[in-house]
Design a protein around this motif. Structure first.
Motif, PDB file in Angstrom:
ATOM      1  N   TYR A  88      55.108  40.847  38.441  1.00 48.86           N
ATOM      2  CA  TYR A  88      54.548  41.753  37.429  1.00 48.86           C
ATOM      3  C   TYR A  88      53.063  41.468  37.215  1.00 48.86           C
ATOM      4  N   LYS A  89      52.722  40.200  37.097  1.00 54.42           N
ATOM      5  CA  LYS A  89      51.319  39.831  36.893  1.00 54.42           C
ATOM      6  C   LYS A  89      50.469  40.165  38.121  1.00 54.42           C
ATOM      7  N   THR A  90      51.061  40.019  39.313  1.00 55.14           N
ATOM      8  CA  THR A  90      50.339  40.331  40.547  1.00 55.14           C
ATOM      9  C   THR A  90      49.996  41.812  40.610  1.00 55.14           C
ATOM     10  N   PHE A  91      50.983  42.684  40.357  1.00 55.23           N
ATOM     11  CA  PHE A  91      50.748  44.119  40.395  1.00 55.23           C
ATOM     12  C   PHE A  91      49.793  44.550  39.291  1.00 55.23           C
ATOM     13  N   SER A  92      49.876  43.933  38.118  1.00 55.28           N
ATOM     14  CA  SER A  92      48.968  44.252  37.012  1.00 55.28           C
ATOM     15  C   SER A  92      47.526  43.930  37.389  1.00 55.28           C
ATOM     16  N   ALA A  93      47.335  42.766  38.020  1.00 57.27           N
ATOM     17  CA  ALA A  93      45.998  42.347  38.432  1.00 57.27           C
ATOM     18  C   ALA A  93      45.454  43.283  39.518  1.00 57.27           C
ATOM     19  N   PHE A  94      46.351  43.709  40.445  1.00 58.10           N
ATOM     20  CA  PHE A  94      45.919  44.600  41.515  1.00 58.10           C
ATOM     21  C   PHE A  94      45.484  45.967  40.962  1.00 58.10           C
ATOM     22  N   ILE A  95      46.246  46.503  40.009  1.00 56.85           N
ATOM     23  CA  ILE A  95      45.918  47.800  39.416  1.00 56.85           C
ATOM     24  C   ILE A  95      44.567  47.731  38.694  1.00 56.85           C
TER      25      ILE A  95
END
Length: 397
Positions: free
Chosen positions: A385-392
């Motif tokens: 979740y944190k990875t995708f949030s950072a990517f967005i």
């Protein structure tokens, strides 16, 4: 573990053997057996089959086909045979052919004594990898390479399969964009060390020109010439390690290892043994225009989904390391990081302290160890979740 070690030199250059024998005695404290006839060495291997861990310095011959056939035969006798090629000025095709045949490293016939210190560390790493693989083969027969728990493995297969299907248009677009800009394979493969010191081919989209090492050396040569003539160079390679910046000269290139992401150079710490320093390149001349976009949005990492599908690594875990970096992490205070599955993203990547390189190497290792001790499916979902949030957020910027 093998009962004892055996060190062998195969080739017909007696001067090179004498030099290697001296260095191996001084650095490793062992004798180096010499074989100039493959038939004689082959008989020796048959007699000693499965009884020892062997290191073979294999001198590059005149016939590539003959060398590959002989190397393949050597590997039939003992899974714990470490093959190191003695040779220089290898073409890209020769390098790939020798590695596919079982060679794991190369060394120049004129290698400096400090290079043998690195060989010593590399052999130690190979010992560790063999021991860890044996443990995982006993503990997890279904997934002997990396020891990924069953539930986590099923999760990896489902997620990687779905993502490959959903991202297939992007994968195809990037593939053809790379091929159109420069010649060479669109997918880059490098040897990495993952869970349990397991070595595997690590996939990335190629973000550099095929002759990346040559380009870097040319820019360094121009920079050195400019310094000598007191004129501005068209490019000055800025190589950073934290707050420190260095410029390499042509003499330094003997100690430089050029990888797909970093430049590695040995440096003197005042002790007899050199250590390795890892430097990121700012405005790296090796990177293509397409490659800069791929790196900015981490699209070059997408082929690792196929590594996950194969079982080499997991969606979430500790990042697999290049050989030269992994060999420095074999001490008791860092070895635990290799007890977790290797992964595309991990705990330290989503920590805020890691932004802009502010996290120290020791902090990263400690977070890797924490993940190895406590990872679970819920922890993986939180990291994802944190990875995708950072990517967005990165894409929006």
């Amino acid at each position: 573990m093998p009962q004892y070690s055996d060190y062998i030199y195969f080739g017909d250059n007696i001067e090179t053997f004498d030099y290697f024998h001296k260095q191996v005695q001084n650095v490793l404290g062992v004798d180096l057996k010499f074989f100039s006839s493959f038939e004689t060495m082959d008989m020796y291997f048959q007699e000693q089959k499965d009884q020892f861990f062997s290191v073979v310095f294999y001198e590059k011959g005149k016939s590539l086909v003959k060398d590959l056939a002989q190397l393949a035969k050597l590997l039939l006798y003992d899974k714990d045979t470490l093959l190191i090629l003695v040779g220089s000025d290898l073409s890209r095709f020769e390098k790939q052919s020798y590695f596919d045949a079982g060679i794991t490293n190369t060394i120049s016939p004129f290698a400096q004594p400090d290079v043998f210190q690195s060989v010593k560390k590399y052999i130690h790493l190979f010992f560790e990898a063999t021991a860890q693989r044996e443990k995982f083969e006993i503990a997890t027969p279904s997934f002997p390479q990396v020891g990924i728990p069953f539930g986590k493995r099923i999760f990896d297969i489902v997620v990687s399969s779905v993502l490959i299907v959903l991202l297939s248009p992007i994968l195809l677009f990037v593939f053809f964009a790379i091929k159109l800009e420069s010649r060479g394979s669109a997918v880059y493969k490098s040897k990495r060390i993952g869970s349990g010191y397991f070595m595997f081919d690590f996939y990335k989209f190629r973000s550099m020109y095929p002759d990346a090492d040559k380009r870097l050396k040319e820019y360094m040569a121009l920079n050195q010439y400019a310094d000598a003539t007191q004129h501005a160079a068209p490019f000055s390679p800025s190589i950073h390690n934290g707050e420190e910046a260095l410029n390499f000269t042509l003499d330094d290139l003997r100690d430089v290892l050029i990888d797909d992401e970093v430049v590695v150079r040995g440096f003197d710490t005042g002790n007899k043994q050199k250590k390795a320093a890892f430097f990121k390149l700012e405005k790296d001349p090796r990177v293509t225009k397409v490659g800069r976009i791929l790196r900015k949005y981490s699209l070059d990492e997408l082929p690792q989904l196929f590594n996950v599908l194969k079982g080499d690594m997991s969606i979430v875990g500790n990042r697999p390391l290049p050989l030269y970096e992994a060999e420095m992490l074999t001490t008791d205070d860092s070895v635990e990081r290799f007890m977790a599955p290797a992964g595309i993203t991990g705990l330290w990547q989503v920590e805020k302290r890691g932004d802009n390189g502010s996290m120290s190497d020791q902090e990263r290792i400690q977070l890797d160890i924490d993940y190895a001790k406590h990872y679970s499916i819920w922890m993986d979902l939180k990291i994802l979740y944190k990875t995708f949030s950072a990517f967005i957020q990165k894409a929006d910027v």
